[in-house]
Enzyme design. Structure first.
Site, PDB file in Angstrom:
ATOM      1  N   HIS A   1      33.160  33.099  40.232  1.00 28.83           N
ATOM      2  CA  HIS A   1      34.380  33.160  41.051  1.00 28.83           C
ATOM      3  C   HIS A   1      35.510  32.574  40.201  1.00 28.83           C
ATOM      4  CE1 HIS A   1      37.298  32.819  44.168  1.00 28.83           C
ATOM      5  NE2 HIS A   1      37.225  31.511  44.250  1.00 28.83           N
TER       6      HIS A   1
ATOM      7  N   HIS B   1      40.122  32.432  39.740  1.00 29.86           N
ATOM      8  CA  HIS B   1      41.442  32.734  40.300  1.00 29.86           C
ATOM      9  C   HIS B   1      42.284  33.341  39.189  1.00 29.86           C
ATOM     10  CE1 HIS B   1      41.458  30.456  44.289  1.00 29.86           C
ATOM     11  NE2 HIS B   1      40.224  30.593  43.890  1.00 29.86           N
TER      12      HIS B   1
ATOM     13  N   ASP C   1      34.776  52.996  32.276  1.00 30.43           N
ATOM     14  CA  ASP C   1      33.618  52.576  31.468  1.00 30.43           C
ATOM     15  C   ASP C   1      32.724  51.616  32.241  1.00 30.43           C
ATOM     16  OD1 ASP C   1      34.874  52.410  28.021  1.00 30.43           O
ATOM     17  OD2 ASP C   1      34.015  54.030  29.233  1.00 30.43           O
TER      18      ASP C   1
ATOM     19  N   HIS D   1      42.477  35.922  48.788  1.00 29.20           N
ATOM     20  CA  HIS D   1      41.761  34.839  48.087  1.00 29.20           C
ATOM     21  C   HIS D   1      41.743  35.160  46.602  1.00 29.20           C
ATOM     22  CE1 HIS D   1      37.923  32.085  47.881  1.00 29.20           C
ATOM     23  NE2 HIS D   1      38.859  31.749  47.016  1.00 29.20           N
TER      24      HIS D   1
ATOM     25  N   TYR E   1      24.212  49.363  27.185  1.00 30.52           N
ATOM     26  CA  TYR E   1      24.669  48.545  28.312  1.00 30.52           C
ATOM     27  C   TYR E   1      23.801  48.832  29.546  1.00 30.52           C
ATOM     28  CZ  TYR E   1      28.062  45.963  31.151  1.00 30.52           C
ATOM     29  OH  TYR E   1      28.676  45.032  31.972  1.00 30.52           O
TER      30      TYR E   1
HETATM   31  O1  LIG Z   1      38.540  29.223  45.711  1.00 30.98           O
HETATM   32  C1  LIG Z   1      38.776  28.059  45.439  1.00 30.98           C
HETATM   33  C2  LIG Z   1      40.005  27.419  45.958  1.00 30.98           C
HETATM   34  O2  LIG Z   1      40.722  28.383  46.728  1.00 30.98           O
HETATM   35  C3  LIG Z   1      37.830  27.324  44.539  1.00 30.98           C
HETATM   36  O3  LIG Z   1      37.109  28.292  43.782  1.00 30.98           O
HETATM   37  C4  LIG Z   1      38.460  26.436  43.500  1.00 30.98           C
HETATM   38  O4  LIG Z   1      39.179  27.275  42.624  1.00 30.98           O
HETATM   39  C5  LIG Z   1      37.350  25.718  42.717  1.00 30.98           C
HETATM   40  O5  LIG Z   1      36.692  24.868  43.613  1.00 30.98           O
HETATM   41  P1  LIG Z   1      35.417  24.003  43.103  1.00 30.98           P
HETATM   42  O6  LIG Z   1      34.389  24.938  42.563  1.00 30.98           O
HETATM   43  O7  LIG Z   1      35.919  23.061  42.022  1.00 30.98           O
HETATM   44  O8  LIG Z   1      34.950  23.269  44.342  1.00 30.98           O
END
Ligand SMILES: O=C(CO)[C@@H](O)[C@H](O)COP(=O)(O)O
Length: 233
Positions: free
Chosen positions: A96, A98, A121, A172, A230
């Protein structure tokens, strides 16, 4: 020696790739690596700067997000990772971030259309954006519900998480996954690059045409077909 050393190392190495690839700022984002035999995964501790991470401070949690080994608090997104590991048995790692461009598309609540072969691709479809949470979902546990935002989006669209290993969560940011944590990081870097290209494409030409389906399939199969590197790795 701990029986979790292998996933600790895999999660640590994958987490350390995020700042190197410019996918995170400060403590944004997190990566996990799963051990399905033990029914646990190793995940970045919450709020810890990447330069302070080590294999030893990765937190080991089970699929109910209960801490199995580790003294630090696991990532605030742990429940999202747990939901995906529980429901998608083929994934070995989740990321995950940002990252700027993918997050901008997530905030705009738009899928990322296929405008070119770079995208094709890796994906034969638009990159999906899950709709924002409903009011009742917001009442529940946010991170747990984020996992179901992702699952519900794939189910409603009839797309496979084996073919599409990346997505945006509306309002998000992006999540990606793969057979390993390293592959999931690779997918996060591809997603960010494709998101930037798509934004620039629309700025240069708001009427830019999507890539033709025949070309999408040709490119995707060339990279992911049974005899491609791949596709087999
Ligand atoms: O999505 C979020 C905040 O919106 C989190 O992913 C933070 O970006 C990181 O949080 P931790 O993994 O440090 O708790």
């Amino acid at each position: 020696m701990s029986k979790y050393d292998e996933i600790r190392q895999a999660a640590y190495e994958a987490n350390m790739q995020l700042p190197k690839l410019g996918l995170v700022l400060f403590t944004f984002g997190n990566v996990s690596a799963v051990d399905r035999q033990e029914g646990v995964f190793a995940i970045k501790p919450s709020g810890v700067p990447y330069e302070d991470l080590s294999p030893d401070n990765m937190v080991i949690v089970d699929f109910e997000s209960t801490i199995v080994e580790g003294s630090l608090r696991p990532s605030s997104d742990t429940k999202t990772h747990a939901v995906l590991y529980k429901h998608w048995e083929h994934i070995g790692g989740i990321v995950h971030t940002h990252s700027t461009y993918a997050t901008a598309w997530a905030q705009s609540q738009r899928d990322i259309p296929i405008y070119g072969t770079t995208h094709a691709d890796y994906l034969a479809t638009d990159i999906p954006c899950a709709p924002p949470m409903s009011d009742e979902m917001i009442e529940g546990n946010y991170e747990y519900q984020t996992g179901f935002q992702i699952l519900n989006c794939f189910q409603e669209r009839g797309i496979s998480p084996k073919e599409v290993e990346m997505m945006l969560v509306g309002n998000h940011a992006p999540f990606t996954w793969g057979k390993t944590a390293a592959k999931a990081v690779h997918n996060s870097a591809v997603l960010e690059t494709v998101a930037q290209m798509a934004l620039l494409t629309e700025q240069i030409n708001p009427q830019a045409p999507r890539l033709k389906d025949a070309l999408i399939n040709k490119h995707y199969l060339r990279k992911h077909g049974p005899d491609s590197y791949y596709g087999q790795s």
